[in-house]
Motif scaffolding. Sequence first.
Motif, short mmCIF file in Angstrom:
data_model
loop_
_atom_site.label_atom_id
_atom_site.label_comp_id
_atom_site.label_asym_id
_atom_site.label_seq_id
_atom_site.Cartn_x
_atom_site.Cartn_y
_atom_site.Cartn_z
N LEU A 80 0.94 -1.26 0.02
CA LEU A 80 0.13 0.13 -0.01
C LEU A 80 0.83 1.39 0.00
CD1 LEU A 80 -2.91 1.34 0.33
CD2 LEU A 80 -2.28 1.32 2.85
N ARG A 81 0.35 2.34 -1.11
CA ARG A 81 1.14 3.73 -0.75
C ARG A 81 0.31 4.43 0.01
NH1 ARG A 81 5.10 6.50 -3.98
NH2 ARG A 81 4.54 8.28 -4.30
N SER A 82 0.71 4.95 1.25
CA SER A 82 -0.15 5.79 2.06
C SER A 82 0.17 6.91 1.69
CB SER A 82 0.30 5.44 3.66
OG SER A 82 -0.34 6.29 4.40
N GLU A 83 -1.07 7.75 1.56
CA GLU A 83 -0.94 9.09 0.91
C GLU A 83 -1.27 10.31 2.26
OE1 GLU A 83 -2.59 8.31 -3.48
OE2 GLU A 83 -4.10 8.14 -1.88
N PHE A 84 -1.82 9.72 3.37
CA PHE A 84 -2.01 10.59 4.24
C PHE A 84 -1.88 9.81 5.63
CE2 PHE A 84 -6.26 8.72 4.05
CZ PHE A 84 -6.87 8.71 5.51
N LEU A 85 -1.86 10.53 6.74
CA LEU A 85 -1.55 9.74 8.05
C LEU A 85 -3.07 10.11 8.71
CD1 LEU A 85 0.44 8.82 10.19
CD2 LEU A 85 0.84 11.16 10.98
N VAL A 86 -3.53 9.06 9.32
CA VAL A 86 -4.70 8.79 9.94
C VAL A 86 -4.29 9.32 11.54
CG1 VAL A 86 -6.42 7.41 11.00
CG2 VAL A 86 -5.65 7.11 8.76
N THR A 87 -4.91 10.26 11.96
CA THR A 87 -4.68 10.63 13.56
C THR A 87 -5.63 10.05 14.53
OG1 THR A 87 -5.92 12.54 13.35
CG2 THR A 87 -3.71 13.00 12.66
N GLY A 88 -4.78 9.65 15.76
CA GLY A 88 -5.58 9.26 16.75
C GLY A 88 -4.81 9.42 18.18
N PHE A 89 -5.56 8.84 19.13
CA PHE A 89 -4.63 8.75 20.50
C PHE A 89 -4.75 7.36 21.05
CE2 PHE A 89 -7.29 12.62 19.86
CZ PHE A 89 -6.37 13.64 20.29
N THR A 90 -3.53 7.08 21.80
CA THR A 90 -3.40 5.74 22.35
C THR A 90 -3.97 5.78 23.70
OG1 THR A 90 -1.47 5.57 20.98
CG2 THR A 90 -1.77 3.83 22.74
N ASN A 91 -4.96 4.73 23.88
CA ASN A 91 -5.58 4.74 25.22
C ASN A 91 -4.70 3.99 26.30
OD1 ASN A 91 -6.03 1.90 24.88
ND2 ASN A 91 -8.43 2.18 24.55
N GLU A 92 -5.23 3.59 27.40
CA GLU A 92 -4.37 2.89 28.39
C GLU A 92 -3.86 1.39 27.98
OE1 GLU A 92 -8.54 2.47 29.25
OE2 GLU A 92 -7.49 3.93 28.95
N ARG A 93 -4.80 0.65 27.06
CA ARG A 93 -4.58 -0.59 26.83
C ARG A 93 -3.62 -0.68 25.29
NH1 ARG A 93 -9.70 -0.16 28.20
NH2 ARG A 93 -10.36 0.05 26.01
N GLY A 94 -3.13 0.53 24.94
CA GLY A 94 -2.37 0.67 23.79
C GLY A 94 -3.22 0.53 22.37
N GLU A 95 -4.56 0.74 22.49
CA GLU A 95 -5.60 0.76 21.36
C GLU A 95 -5.76 2.11 20.74
OE1 GLU A 95 -8.27 -2.72 23.22
OE2 GLU A 95 -8.58 -0.74 23.60
N VAL A 96 -5.65 2.25 19.64
CA VAL A 96 -5.57 3.74 18.83
C VAL A 96 -7.17 3.98 18.82
CG1 VAL A 96 -5.16 5.29 16.90
CG2 VAL A 96 -3.69 3.31 17.63
N VAL A 97 -7.58 5.21 19.39
CA VAL A 97 -8.67 5.92 19.31
C VAL A 97 -8.69 7.09 18.51
CG1 VAL A 97 -10.52 7.08 20.84
CG2 VAL A 97 -9.23 5.38 21.78
N LEU A 98 -9.59 6.85 17.28
CA LEU A 98 -9.35 7.95 16.17
C LEU A 98 -9.72 9.31 16.56
CD1 LEU A 98 -11.38 6.25 13.40
CD2 LEU A 98 -8.96 6.57 13.32
N ALA A 99 -8.79 10.31 16.07
CA ALA A 99 -9.16 11.71 16.36
C ALA A 99 -10.46 12.09 15.40
CB ALA A 99 -8.03 12.75 16.08
N MET A 100 -11.39 12.83 15.96
CA MET A 100 -12.60 12.87 14.97
C MET A 100 -13.24 14.37 15.35
SD MET A 100 -14.50 9.34 14.77
CE MET A 100 -14.52 9.20 16.55
N PRO A 101 -13.90 15.18 14.33
CA PRO A 101 -14.58 16.32 14.77
C PRO A 101 -15.75 15.87 15.66
CG PRO A 101 -14.50 15.98 12.41
CD PRO A 101 -13.82 14.97 12.95
#
Length: 112
Positions: A80-101
Amino acid sequence: MDKITREHFEAVELRVGRIVDVQEFPEASKPAYKIWADFGDDYGILKSSAQITALYDPEELIGREIIGLVNIPPRQIGPLRSEFLVTGFTNERGEVVLAMPERPVEPGARLH
C-alpha cells in the motif's frame, strides 16, 4: 519538549476526511485496515493504513469523519502507498482511538 513556531503549525495540513471505503490489510506487519477517505475538492480521495482494528469494525467506519495529515510525502507500507496519516490517541491498553470532529463538517475542512 521542543517548541514550534506558529508558522510551523500553519504548515501542517490537518484536514477532515470522510471515510468512503475500508478493507482488511492482511499484509500489514501489525493488524490494520486500508482506509480511503474523501478530503474534499482540494485533495480528493486519499488512501492510508490505520492500526485501529482493536476498537473499530470496517462497517462502522464508513461515513465517519476523521482528521488526517494530508501534506506529508507518500509512504510505502507493504503493498500500500499511504497518502495521508490517520490521527488518533492511544488509550491505556495501547489501542488507537481515532481523532474526529465532535460535530459534522465538510470534507477538507482544515484544523485551526
